[in-house]
Design a protein around this motif. Structure first.
Motif, PDB file in Angstrom:
ATOM      1  N   HIS A 185       0.839  -1.209   0.000  1.00 27.57           N
ATOM      2  CA  HIS A 185       0.000   0.000   0.000  1.00 27.57           C
ATOM      3  C   HIS A 185       0.867   1.250   0.000  1.00 27.57           C
ATOM      4  O   HIS A 185       0.608   2.211  -0.729  1.00 27.57           O
ATOM      5  CB  HIS A 185      -0.919   0.004   1.215  1.00 27.57           C
ATOM      6  N   SER A 189       1.455   4.653  -2.712  1.00 27.90           N
ATOM      7  CA  SER A 189       0.998   5.940  -2.189  1.00 27.90           C
ATOM      8  C   SER A 189       1.962   7.035  -2.591  1.00 27.90           C
ATOM      9  O   SER A 189       3.164   6.788  -2.773  1.00 27.90           O
ATOM     10  CB  SER A 189       0.895   5.878  -0.655  1.00 27.90           C
ATOM     11  N   ALA A 226     -12.824  -0.741   1.459  1.00 22.68           N
ATOM     12  CA  ALA A 226     -11.473  -0.454   1.957  1.00 22.68           C
ATOM     13  C   ALA A 226     -11.001  -1.624   2.815  1.00 22.68           C
ATOM     14  O   ALA A 226     -11.734  -2.116   3.660  1.00 22.68           O
ATOM     15  CB  ALA A 226     -11.474   0.840   2.773  1.00 22.68           C
ATOM     16  N   GLU A 230      -5.376  -1.021   4.375  1.00 27.36           N
ATOM     17  CA  GLU A 230      -5.469   0.351   3.869  1.00 27.36           C
ATOM     18  C   GLU A 230      -5.900   1.311   4.973  1.00 27.36           C
ATOM     19  O   GLU A 230      -5.324   2.392   5.135  1.00 27.36           O
ATOM     20  CB  GLU A 230      -6.451   0.412   2.696  1.00 27.36           C
TER      21      GLU A 230
END
Length: 282
Positions: A185, A189, A226, A230
């Motif tokens: 993740h 980002s 989600a 996350e």
């Protein structure tokens, strides 16, 4: 020398060797294989010592099989499972790798659920069945029929020591998988080197983990799509709180005897009191 003192020495050396192994720069598979062999070597030393050793008491034997040997076998399970998992991990896109880890995590959760009773015994640090579980002379009741019972060498291990080691090793594996999901993740980002959160979480880590799972189960974020990883990553960034190992924390929360939602209940009580203070002022 007592077996507890001897195994303490072996475990201490093993921990140091494993720390050195982490820094050698080799690829993951080589590291995991090497770590497994280090643990295997430590277990061989323990077995040689046990060949000429008689336990001084039931208490000493229980302590050894419940904690010392369980630790070594847990590490053996952990590095073996890590090697097996990483050796079949797809070399495709981040999406494929994420799906792979999520599937592995589901298998881990299914294993823990299938061993829930013994897992709860360990989490709650119970001792009432120790003489049944961790004495070689005990006639342990059949927990679950399993073929490995027929080949288990009960001179060096009890059935429940091995079960406990598998559970604890699987927990460690779950932590590794969660960390990999967090890494994936973070990798996608936007990079922000100067990240300096203005809001700092000053409560307990367990409270924030409780909030993460509450948001996940509320389906209020992305219509429930989600993932926990996350949500954990975002809240950790927003509040400047390290949340690695959050799954283990969640399992500890789940094992609470009386009230499993301490933080959320406290929030509800405080909010209701705050609302009542306005009503009282009317």
């Amino acid at each position: 020398m007592s077996i507890l003192a001897f195994s303490d020495q072996i475990i201490s050396r093993l921990k140091n060797d494993l720390e050195v192994l982490k820094m050698d720069g080799e690829n993951k598979l080589i590291q995991f294989e090497s770590a497994f062999h280090l643990v295997d070597g430590a277990l061989d030393k323990i077995k040689l010592f046990m060949d000429k050793y008689e336990f001084a008491s039931d208490t000493e034997e229980i302590e050894f099989f419940k904690h010392h040997l369980t630790y070594l076998l847990r590490e053996s399970v952990y590095f073996s499972e890590l090697f097996n998992m990483e050796s079949v991990k797809p070399a495709g896109s981040e999406h494929e790798i994420r799906k792979f880890y999520e599937k592995e995590l589901l298998s881990v959760q299914e294993f823990l659920q299938s061993n829930q009773n013994l897992y709860n015994y360990l989490l709650m640090r119970k001792e009432n069945q120790d003489k049944v579980f961790f004495l070689r002379s005990a006639q342990a009741p059949v927990y679950k029929p399993n073929l490995f019972w027929h080949t288990l060498d009960t001179r060096y291990c009890t059935v429940y020591t091995l079960y406990c080691a598998r559970i604890m090793g699987t927990l460690s594996l779950a932590g590794y998988i969660h960390d990999q999901l967090l890494f994936l993740h973070d990798a996608k980002s936007p990079v922000n080197e100067d990240r300096n959160p203005q809001l700092l979480w000053t409560g307990k880590k367990a409270d924030l983990v409780e909030l993460v799972y509450a948001l996940k189960t509320s389906n209020a974020i992305n219509y429930g799509n989600a993932s926990v990883s996350e949500l954990a990553t975002i809240l950790a960034e927003v509040f400047g709180k390290e949340l690695q190992g959050y799954y283990r924390t969640f399992l500890e929360i789940k094992s609470r005897k009386k009230n499993r939602t301490l933080f959320l209940d406290r929030c509800k009580e405080n909010l209701e009191a705050y609302m009542s203070s306005f009503e009282a002022g009317k």
